[in-house]
Design a protein around this motif. Sequence first.
Motif, mmCIF file in Angstrom:
data_model
loop_
_atom_site.group_PDB
_atom_site.id
_atom_site.type_symbol
_atom_site.label_atom_id
_atom_site.label_comp_id
_atom_site.label_asym_id
_atom_site.label_seq_id
_atom_site.Cartn_x
_atom_site.Cartn_y
_atom_site.Cartn_z
ATOM 1 N N PHE A 1 11.225 3.732 18.313
ATOM 2 C CA PHE A 1 11.598 4.138 16.967
ATOM 3 C C PHE A 1 12.851 3.786 16.645
ATOM 4 O O PHE A 1 13.179 3.364 15.501
ATOM 5 C CB PHE A 1 11.479 5.788 17.229
ATOM 6 N N VAL A 2 13.868 3.935 17.352
ATOM 7 C CA VAL A 2 15.322 3.422 17.077
ATOM 8 C C VAL A 2 15.231 1.830 16.706
ATOM 9 O O VAL A 2 15.791 1.679 15.821
ATOM 10 C CB VAL A 2 16.070 3.845 18.367
ATOM 11 N N ALA B 1 20.094 8.269 17.877
ATOM 12 C CA ALA B 1 21.387 7.830 17.115
ATOM 13 C C ALA B 1 21.546 6.441 16.906
ATOM 14 O O ALA B 1 21.265 5.700 17.571
ATOM 15 C CB ALA B 1 22.528 8.344 18.128
ATOM 16 N N VAL B 2 22.227 5.947 15.709
ATOM 17 C CA VAL B 2 22.323 4.722 15.318
ATOM 18 C C VAL B 2 23.592 4.521 14.961
ATOM 19 O O VAL B 2 24.194 5.693 14.157
ATOM 20 C CB VAL B 2 21.227 4.269 14.214
ATOM 21 N N ARG B 3 24.342 3.297 15.076
ATOM 22 C CA ARG B 3 25.686 3.010 14.546
ATOM 23 C C ARG B 3 25.673 1.851 13.848
ATOM 24 O O ARG B 3 25.111 0.942 14.113
ATOM 25 C CB ARG B 3 26.798 3.064 15.752
ATOM 26 N N VAL C 1 16.576 12.481 7.546
ATOM 27 C CA VAL C 1 15.196 12.516 8.247
ATOM 28 C C VAL C 1 14.290 11.137 7.947
ATOM 29 O O VAL C 1 14.130 10.624 6.801
ATOM 30 C CB VAL C 1 14.325 13.517 7.156
ATOM 31 N N GLY C 2 14.083 10.282 9.137
ATOM 32 C CA GLY C 2 13.592 9.114 9.078
ATOM 33 C C GLY C 2 12.210 9.045 9.041
ATOM 34 O O GLY C 2 11.398 10.133 8.849
ATOM 35 N N PRO C 3 11.479 7.918 9.518
ATOM 36 C CA PRO C 3 10.194 7.853 9.615
ATOM 37 C C PRO C 3 9.466 8.918 10.484
ATOM 38 O O PRO C 3 10.140 9.300 11.251
ATOM 39 C CB PRO C 3 9.786 6.256 9.977
ATOM 40 N N VAL D 1 17.634 11.465 12.425
ATOM 41 C CA VAL D 1 18.584 10.409 13.220
ATOM 42 C C VAL D 1 19.776 10.632 12.502
ATOM 43 O O VAL D 1 20.050 10.728 11.592
ATOM 44 C CB VAL D 1 18.007 9.070 12.562
ATOM 45 N N GLU D 2 20.955 10.505 13.680
ATOM 46 C CA GLU D 2 22.163 10.505 13.394
ATOM 47 C C GLU D 2 22.818 9.175 13.201
ATOM 48 O O GLU D 2 22.392 8.146 13.948
ATOM 49 C CB GLU D 2 22.918 11.197 14.700
#
Length: 737
Positions: free
Chosen positions: A228-229, A278-280, A327-329, A334-335
Amino acid sequence: MVSVRETHFNHQQFQLDDWINRYIFDEEDAKALEQLFIELLTDKADKPALLQAELFERTREMVEILAPLNMDIDTLKAAVLFVLLDAEKLTQEFIEEQYDASLASLVRSAITMEAIGALKTNPHSKTSSSQIDNIRKMLLAMVEDVRAVVIKLAERVCLLRAVKNEDEETRVLLAREIVDIYAPLANRLGIGQLKWELEDISFRYLHPETYVDIAKQLDGKRLDRESFVDAFVAELQGKLDKEHIRAKVYGRPKHIYSIWRKMQGKDLKFDELFDVRAVRVVTDRLQDCYSALGVVHTLWHHIPNEFDDYVANPKPNGYQSIHTIVVGPEGKTVEIQIRTQEMHEDAELGVAAHWKYKEGKSSGKPNGYEEKINWLRKILQWQDDVSESGNLVDEVRSQVFEDRVYVFTPKGEVIDMPAGCTVLDFAYYVHSQVGHRCIGAKVEGRIVPFTYQVQTGERVEIITAKQPNPKRDWLNPNMGYVKASRTRSKIQHWFKQQDKDKNSAAGKEMLEAELARLDLSIKDAQSAVERFNMLNLDDLLAGIGGGDVRLNQVVNHIQSQFKNKKTEAEASAVEDLLKKGQARKTTQGKGQIEVNGVGNLMSHLARCCQPVAGDEIIGFITKGRGISVHRDDCEQVKELMRVQPERSVDVIWGENYSGGYKVNLKIIANDRTGLLRDVTTVLAAEKSNVLNMSSSSDTKKQLATVELELELYNVEGLSRLVAKLLQIEGVFEARRQ
């Protein structure tokens, strides 16, 4: 989640140079570190190599922790030597002899970090002054060279891993210390890499079941989460590239301790957490951060209550980043963290990010004033994070933080002084000669008066003259020039050395005048030389004249010495009078008191007022003791007659009275030699029977008190004796009690 390093695996083929080159990219630095390892790994003729297997693994792990933090070569070498010093394979003296001064100083600073353990003492133990001194030295070392703190934090990471096979009590005690003391310190200094590792390993020891449970839930959904990420990252990266925003997007690892903290703080279950995914986003420029944020919020709906802009409002430790949750897919949250590359380095490395040759490679460690101010503030803020860490905290807060100030010289050196100190105190704390030659001061480049009280973090510059010229006004407490007793003693010492001859003459004049009043001479002062730790009489006189020795203390000592050596004539005179008085004691004869003209009734003289023949008297009928005879001015009989007036009777002195009466006298006079001799002379001349005599001296007030019990026959004799006593030199009071 914790870091995994090369030393956590067993390698049969280990190549030292290859290993070093993987972590050190500068050829000269790599060669220097390799040379140090070879030196420590080589057997000597008289002893085996210092780095045996276990210590070698520990030094490797220290390097693998510190090198990614961008620490310089001196820090890496100091970490290796620190391990050997801590294991008692080397001594500080050996390091100072064999290695350059800067490296030895850094190792010494790292050793002072051991004082931090004093913050975790038994709650019932007593705070010692040595603990406080060590903690203060530790704080100064932290400010002077923050690399020492990073070395200590790395050593704690190694130790946490080393005790994994120890008993539970050992692991829990160490983990509690890490959570209370070292993790907050890493957080305040902004070293995110070490902070998360310290917290996660400690959490594993303190809450093993919870740790395993969260880890399993993370692992159980890892494949779905990673796919997912990956898809989310690809979509966001493509959109940023399309908008020509220079940024790199990647997935961010989640730390188990932070997950647990959020579950506890918000009372959520694992599935209810927003930021498990989490994504940066790391950008090249600051303006790109907000451009990227706009793209994110355009693509997905964000949760308003979960938005934080730490770029505009940084955290106390300097952390900067934009946090948002979208609020993603598939409706999954997701942060997203958005920051610049510089902010990212600051977040991961903290103060270490500023260390790498900020002032040029030749300068070694930076001495920048602004950098040290920043570190000092972070360290002082850290003490708030350990408010529950042990019984030393209140003492540390009062003696190290609240009651101390940490002030900088123009070169960036830290001066530790008591709170309330002035710029003149600062000058003397730098050096005595700087204080003696001080003619002005600047704080942050602004001229200030000598009475200005310095504050923590200020930079003070002292303006000096060529020749020392302290002022006596500096010692005046009402003028507020100096606060510290250390400063005062240095100024007094200077005047003492400069004015010894003048002080000696002034002291002699003062002492002679005071001794003359007591019938003593300057020769009698010899006994006070040893008492006040002086070499000779001249030093004692100079001390009196300079104010170092109090005149009244010297006089009191000399006087006490002579009081212990009373002349035999005085002692003999007192003894003769007492013997004579005891031999002439008489019992009261019949007929001394008549009641309404009737004699031989049972009566006695009241002790409260002790009437003497010739006094106006009055009688009071007692129960079982006959008639009590009082002076008519006696306060006690007046009170008795007020309550029972019917018991009073008229009494007169009988014609046949021939006995004596006891009388108590009190004499108060200036204390001097020969006073008791003069009193006994008057008593002998008046042929007074002395039944008892005592004397005392008040050295502070220079007063003597003599109390007498006499036998007299009439009031006229008493009046005559009192008059004679009042004529004695120095006697200003002689009265009947």
